[in-house]
Structures are given as structure tokens and as C-alpha cells.
Design a protein around this motif. Structure first.
Motif, PDB file in Angstrom:
ATOM      1  N   THR A   9     -70.610  71.740 -25.090  1.00 16.15           N
ATOM      2  CA  THR A   9     -69.176  70.953 -25.366  1.00 16.15           C
ATOM      3  C   THR A   9     -69.106  69.750 -25.354  1.00 16.15           C
ATOM      4  OG1 THR A   9     -68.294  73.589 -23.822  1.00 16.15           O
ATOM      5  CG2 THR A   9     -67.011  71.627 -23.192  1.00 16.15           C
ATOM      6  N   THR A  10     -69.779  69.128 -24.341  1.00 18.09           N
ATOM      7  CA  THR A  10     -69.636  67.628 -23.966  1.00 18.09           C
ATOM      8  C   THR A  10     -69.810  67.094 -25.527  1.00 18.09           C
ATOM      9  OG1 THR A  10     -71.311  68.335 -22.076  1.00 18.09           O
ATOM     10  CG2 THR A  10     -71.259  65.729 -23.601  1.00 18.09           C
ATOM     11  N   GLU A  11     -70.717  67.449 -26.415  1.00 16.39           N
ATOM     12  CA  GLU A  11     -71.001  67.103 -27.439  1.00 16.39           C
ATOM     13  C   GLU A  11     -69.355  67.056 -28.130  1.00 16.39           C
ATOM     14  OE1 GLU A  11     -73.064  65.436 -29.294  1.00 16.39           O
ATOM     15  OE2 GLU A  11     -73.461  64.751 -27.690  1.00 16.39           O
ATOM     16  N   VAL A  12     -68.691  68.160 -28.038  1.00 15.64           N
ATOM     17  CA  VAL A  12     -67.719  68.358 -29.409  1.00 15.64           C
ATOM     18  C   VAL A  12     -66.315  67.539 -28.642  1.00 15.64           C
ATOM     19  CG1 VAL A  12     -65.116  70.188 -29.567  1.00 15.64           C
ATOM     20  CG2 VAL A  12     -67.963  70.805 -29.747  1.00 15.64           C
ATOM     21  N   ILE A  13     -66.474  66.836 -27.090  1.00 14.96           N
ATOM     22  CA  ILE A  13     -65.957  66.248 -26.317  1.00 14.96           C
ATOM     23  C   ILE A  13     -65.898  64.978 -27.166  1.00 14.96           C
ATOM     24  CG2 ILE A  13     -65.202  65.545 -24.028  1.00 14.96           C
ATOM     25  CD1 ILE A  13     -65.172  68.236 -23.104  1.00 14.96           C
ATOM     26  N   ARG A  14     -67.510  64.719 -27.223  1.00 17.97           N
ATOM     27  CA  ARG A  14     -67.889  62.908 -27.584  1.00 17.97           C
ATOM     28  C   ARG A  14     -67.132  62.827 -28.635  1.00 17.97           C
ATOM     29  NH1 ARG A  14     -72.831  60.230 -26.623  1.00 17.97           N
ATOM     30  NH2 ARG A  14     -73.891  62.128 -25.506  1.00 17.97           N
ATOM     31  N   ASN A  15     -67.517  63.781 -30.024  1.00 14.46           N
ATOM     32  CA  ASN A  15     -66.819  63.590 -30.840  1.00 14.46           C
ATOM     33  C   ASN A  15     -65.418  64.272 -31.500  1.00 14.46           C
ATOM     34  OD1 ASN A  15     -69.452  63.550 -32.567  1.00 14.46           O
ATOM     35  ND2 ASN A  15     -69.890  64.984 -30.907  1.00 14.46           N
ATOM     36  N   ALA A  16     -64.578  64.543 -30.471  1.00 17.28           N
ATOM     37  CA  ALA A  16     -63.103  64.662 -30.364  1.00 17.28           C
ATOM     38  C   ALA A  16     -62.539  63.128 -30.042  1.00 17.28           C
ATOM     39  CB  ALA A  16     -62.255  65.295 -29.031  1.00 17.28           C
ATOM     40  N   TYR A  17     -63.517  62.173 -29.374  1.00 22.57           N
ATOM     41  CA  TYR A  17     -62.462  60.562 -28.804  1.00 22.57           C
ATOM     42  C   TYR A  17     -63.163  60.156 -30.022  1.00 22.57           C
ATOM     43  CZ  TYR A  17     -63.161  61.894 -23.768  1.00 22.57           C
ATOM     44  OH  TYR A  17     -63.530  62.952 -23.051  1.00 22.57           O
ATOM     45  N   ASP A  18     -63.863  59.596 -31.068  1.00 26.29           N
ATOM     46  CA  ASP A  18     -63.975  59.297 -31.686  1.00 26.29           C
ATOM     47  C   ASP A  18     -62.843  59.705 -33.279  1.00 26.29           C
ATOM     48  OD1 ASP A  18     -65.948  57.636 -30.680  1.00 26.29           O
ATOM     49  OD2 ASP A  18     -67.413  58.267 -31.457  1.00 26.29           O
ATOM     50  N   SER A 213     -67.494  66.043 -17.873  1.00 25.57           N
ATOM     51  CA  SER A 213     -68.339  65.968 -19.693  1.00 25.57           C
ATOM     52  C   SER A 213     -68.437  64.165 -20.370  1.00 25.57           C
ATOM     53  CB  SER A 213     -67.709  66.273 -21.052  1.00 25.57           C
ATOM     54  OG  SER A 213     -67.270  68.131 -20.622  1.00 25.57           O
ATOM     55  N   THR A 214     -67.028  63.628 -19.953  1.00 20.90           N
ATOM     56  CA  THR A 214     -66.901  62.123 -20.030  1.00 20.90           C
ATOM     57  C   THR A 214     -68.504  61.471 -19.419  1.00 20.90           C
ATOM     58  OG1 THR A 214     -64.760  62.259 -20.647  1.00 20.90           O
ATOM     59  CG2 THR A 214     -66.137  60.149 -19.956  1.00 20.90           C
ATOM     60  N   ASP A 215     -68.198  62.019 -17.954  1.00 20.19           N
ATOM     61  CA  ASP A 215     -69.291  61.564 -16.541  1.00 20.19           C
ATOM     62  C   ASP A 215     -70.738  61.690 -17.673  1.00 20.19           C
ATOM     63  OD1 ASP A 215     -67.173  60.225 -15.168  1.00 20.19           O
ATOM     64  OD2 ASP A 215     -67.563  61.943 -13.503  1.00 20.19           O
ATOM     65  N   SER A 216     -70.805  62.431 -18.265  1.00 21.54           N
ATOM     66  CA  SER A 216     -72.054  63.293 -18.508  1.00 21.54           C
ATOM     67  C   SER A 216     -72.774  62.105 -20.281  1.00 21.54           C
ATOM     68  CB  SER A 216     -72.174  64.338 -18.540  1.00 21.54           C
ATOM     69  OG  SER A 216     -73.354  64.984 -19.476  1.00 21.54           O
ATOM     70  N   ILE A 217     -71.453  61.761 -20.682  1.00 23.81           N
ATOM     71  CA  ILE A 217     -71.741  61.606 -22.107  1.00 23.81           C
ATOM     72  C   ILE A 217     -71.889  59.446 -20.964  1.00 23.81           C
ATOM     73  CG2 ILE A 217     -70.766  60.092 -23.589  1.00 23.81           C
ATOM     74  CD1 ILE A 217     -68.712  62.261 -23.586  1.00 23.81           C
ATOM     75  N   LYS A 219     -73.669  58.934 -18.316  1.00 25.96           N
ATOM     76  CA  LYS A 219     -75.140  58.742 -17.531  1.00 25.96           C
ATOM     77  C   LYS A 219     -75.824  59.045 -19.460  1.00 25.96           C
ATOM     78  CE  LYS A 219     -73.623  61.027 -13.897  1.00 25.96           C
ATOM     79  NZ  LYS A 219     -73.080  62.227 -12.997  1.00 25.96           N
ATOM     80  N   SER A 220     -75.950  60.555 -20.291  1.00 28.89           N
ATOM     81  CA  SER A 220     -76.528  59.739 -20.976  1.00 28.89           C
ATOM     82  C   SER A 220     -76.448  59.234 -21.997  1.00 28.89           C
ATOM     83  CB  SER A 220     -76.584  60.941 -21.580  1.00 28.89           C
ATOM     84  OG  SER A 220     -75.242  60.924 -22.401  1.00 28.89           O
ATOM     85  N   THR A 221     -75.994  58.084 -22.414  1.00 32.22           N
ATOM     86  CA  THR A 221     -75.772  56.524 -22.657  1.00 32.22           C
ATOM     87  C   THR A 221     -76.723  55.495 -22.237  1.00 32.22           C
ATOM     88  OG1 THR A 221     -73.793  57.667 -23.979  1.00 32.22           O
ATOM     89  CG2 THR A 221     -74.275  54.987 -24.270  1.00 32.22           C
TER      90      THR A 221
END
Length: 226
Positions: A9-18, A213-217, A219-221
Motif C-alpha cells: 500500500t505504501t508503494e502504491v501511495i508513493r507512486n500515486a503522488y508522482d 504511509s507518507t511518514d513511512s515513505i 523515514k525509509s528515504t
């Protein structure tokens, strides 16, 4: 309570932003009047959360990459979140705020969800003429006052309606008012696209999951860069 999130889900949201930023870029490119925008791609678009942290950005002018938050932060600092409402749009071109020349104009719209500010959409584009000493923009000026009309964070739409006095002032000080208005409309349309797509994303996943999910993105970055 900590909301459980999963990496898919986090990756789906990450790519949705772009993807949202890409949609904004497409609207701008198709709607702009100036060849320097639709041919040379002298623009940048970005999506931010309510803290003005970058969520997504489309490929554009390299000079704008990672630097579109300055104008948005200046808007929040001047007006305060409590005085920004749904349908509001702001503009700023002050070089000492945005880092570009006066022809690089930021158009910033507020993103709301059920009455709450959840982010901002920012669109920076090169305007053909902002009233400089020479048509277009001069290259032999000795101070910023010769480079055109300069404005700090300014509300240009209130509740979805133009602040006509501001628009009239900009048009009066340009040698190409029709082109200026066309590019401005394209920037607003691009920002509106960002608003619509972001609301759709929140409708799909819910605001709490989006933020977790954004917070997770983030932190991982940070971990990767460290």
C-alpha cells in the motif's frame, strides 16, 4: 493507536503522488499559451502535504527540482493556515523568496478534504513578460526593479473566484496580457487537477492511512540517504 500499514500500500501511495504530479504537468503543458512552457518545458509542478513537505514532483526544469516549496512556505507564513480557505489560490514571483528570476511565477492552490487543509499544489512556470525594461526579460539590468513587476505571496483567487484587482494589475503591467492570462489559467487548471487527484487518493485509502504511509515513505528515504 498506531495505524498498521503494509509495504505494498505504501508503494502504491508513493507512486500515486508522482502520478498526480505527472497529471498536473500534462494539464499545464496542454493548456499554456507560451511556447517556453509547452515546448521548452520551463516549468515545475509539485504536490505537498499540509506541512509543505514534498509528496510528489513531475520531471520539469532541473532548476526547479526540490525547490518549489519556498513559495508555498512563504504563503503559509504570511497568511497562516487559519486564514487560508478552500478554493484559494496564491501567486508569488519574488526572486528573494523563490530563487528564480521574476518571470518564474509560482501559482499555489490549497488542498482541502472535508473542510481540513491537507496539502498544497504548486505550479511554477516562466511567464513571457512581466513588465521588465525590455520585452521578455533583460540581461543587462543592475537591480531587481528593472526586471519587471515583483510581488510577494498574493491571494489571486478567493473561494474559487478571481481577485480581479490583482489580475488586472498583472495584466496591465505585461506586454502580452492575453498570453499571461492563458498561462495563469493553465497553472490554475494544473493545480486543480492536483487537488482532484489527491482527494480521489484520500477517498480510496483514507486520510489516516495516507498520512501513516507518507511518514513511512519519509523515514525509509531518510534511512537510505543516511
Amino acid at each position: 493507536m498506531t495505524l498498521a500499514i503494509d509495504p505494498i500500500t505504501t508503494e502504491v501511495i508513493r507512486n500515486a503522488y508522482d502520478a498526480i504530479a505527472d497529471d498536473m504537468s500534462t494539464v499545464l503543458g496542454r493548456g499554456a499559451f507560451s511556447p517556453i512552457i509547452y515546448e521548452s518545458h520551463d516549468y515545475g509542478v509539485a504536490l505537498f502535504n499540509e506541512k509543505v513537505e514534498t509528496l510528489g514532483q513531475a520531471p520539469g526544469h532541473p532548476f526547479f527540482i526540490g525547490g518549489l516549496d519556498s513559495g508555498t512556505k512563504a504563503v503559509v507564513e504570511k497568511y497562516g493556515l487559519e486564514n487560508i480557505n478552500e478554493g484559494d489560490v496564491f501567486t508569488v514571483n519574488d526572486s528573494y523568496i523563490t530563487g528564480g528570476h521574476l518571470n518564474d511565477v509560482d501559482v499555489i492552490s490549497v488542498l482541502t478534504y472535508r473542510g481540513e487543509i491537507v496539502g498544497f499544489a504548486a505550479v511554477r512556470a516562466h511567464w513571457f513578460d512581466v513588465g521588465a525594461a525590455d520585452p521578455g526579460f533583460p540581461v543587462d539590468t543592475t537591480n531587481i526593479f528593472q526586471e519587471g513587476v515583483r510581488w510577494g505571496p498574493t491571494r489571486i483567487m478567493s473561494g474559487g473566484e478571481w481577485v480581479q484587482d490583482v489580475v488586472d494589475l498583472l495584466l496591465l503591467n505585461s506586454r502580452a496580457p492575453k498570453t499571461l492570462m492563458g498561462d495563469l489559467n493553465a497553472q490554475v487548471a494544473a493545480a486543480r487537477m492536483g487537488e482532484a487527484r489527491y482527494r480521489e487518493l484520500i477517498d480510496r485509502f483514507g486520510l489516516d492511512l495516507i498520512r501513516a504511509s507518507t511518514d513511512s515513505i519519509f523515514k525509509s528515504t531518510e534511512t537510505k540517504y543516511r
